[in-house]
Design an enzyme around this catalytic site. Structure first.
Site, mmCIF file in Angstrom:
data_model
loop_
_atom_site.group_PDB
_atom_site.id
_atom_site.type_symbol
_atom_site.label_atom_id
_atom_site.label_comp_id
_atom_site.label_asym_id
_atom_site.label_seq_id
_atom_site.Cartn_x
_atom_site.Cartn_y
_atom_site.Cartn_z
ATOM 1 N N ASP A 4 0.844 -1.196 0.000
ATOM 2 C CA ASP A 4 0.000 0.000 0.000
ATOM 3 C C ASP A 4 0.881 1.248 0.000
ATOM 4 O OD1 ASP A 4 -2.211 1.639 0.159
ATOM 5 O OD2 ASP A 4 -3.024 0.709 1.976
ATOM 6 N N GLU A 43 2.747 4.723 -4.273
ATOM 7 C CA GLU A 43 2.767 5.584 -5.475
ATOM 8 C C GLU A 43 4.141 6.226 -5.750
ATOM 9 O OE1 GLU A 43 -1.127 4.557 -4.610
ATOM 10 O OE2 GLU A 43 0.176 5.642 -3.263
#
Length: 230
Positions: A73, A76
């Protein structure tokens, strides 16, 4: 140093994304909020040495927690600020002539400064590859550690990610329109070559209602990746 093995070994192997000087690790300090709380650095998964480090860490973690799969998670990579400490320099890479209509009109919003250095070049050019470059080695080490077909779920994906992992549509809301839009998103990701895809059933943000969650659970039973994450 000396208190957290993943950091100590990573520092020794030189696996972090660096500031624009190419030497100093891109860091988020305690008071500047990263997740988890505390001083944080980011592994550069485009670096072959980082794959070695990540593989070793995942194998050692199997002895601590007998996991069946790995959920990656915030990859990005993401934080809750604009850039890293001590901030982004004023230059054409961090402030290009054209910036798409994104959050706060800044390429560094909730992520690293674009002029940060990775193994393959500036973060400006490799940002979209962060999750992709983490997914494949995670798949391989999970398979090695468990001896089973690997389960990897990644929030950040790119073309080709579907070969090694699944994806979910991110932080949605407990609203009827979000349930409707999940159908569109799931069909689109099948076109992108990422068939193992789902949405947070019942919504992630806000409180759901009985009727909404009931209908969403019914719809979600047809998601390739079906998970209530309310």
């Amino acid at each position: 140093p000396g208190t957290y093995r993943p950091y100590d070994l990573g520092e020794e192997m030189g696996v972090w994304v660096n500031n624009s000087d190419g030497i100093t690790p891109a860091a988020f300090l305690l008071e500047r909020l990263a997740w988890p709380p505390g001083d944080s650095v980011f592994p550069d998964y485009t670096n072959p040495r980082t794959v070695e480090w990540w593989t070793q860490m995942c194998l050692e973690f199997k002895d601590v927690l007998d996991y069946d799969g790995i959920w990656i998670d915030m990859n990005e990579p993401s934080n809750f600020l604009r850039g890293q400490y001590p901030g982004c320099a004023v230059n054409d890479i961090n402030n290009p002539p054209y910036v798409p209509s994104i959050s706060d009109r800044s390429l560094a919003q909730k992520t690293l400064c674009p002029d940060s250095k990775t193994y393959l070049g500036e973060h400006y050019n490799t940002h979209s590859l962060f999750g992709w470059s983490q997914t494949a080695p995670t798949f391989h080490v999970a398979q090695q550690a468990t001896g089973k077909r690997a389960f990897v779920l990644s929030r950040s994906t790119f073309v080709g990610s579907g070969k090694h992992g699944g994806h979910w549509l991110g932080d949605n809301f407990s609203q009827w329109k979000d349930m409707h839009q999940s159908i569109i998103g799931i069909l689109e990701f099948n076109l992108f070559g990422i068939p193992y895809i789902g949405a947070d059933i019942c919504g992630f943000n806000y409180n759901t209602t009985y009727e909404l969650c009931l209908r969403w659970m019914q719809l979600g039973s047809f998601y390739p990746f079906s998970r209530n994450h309310n």
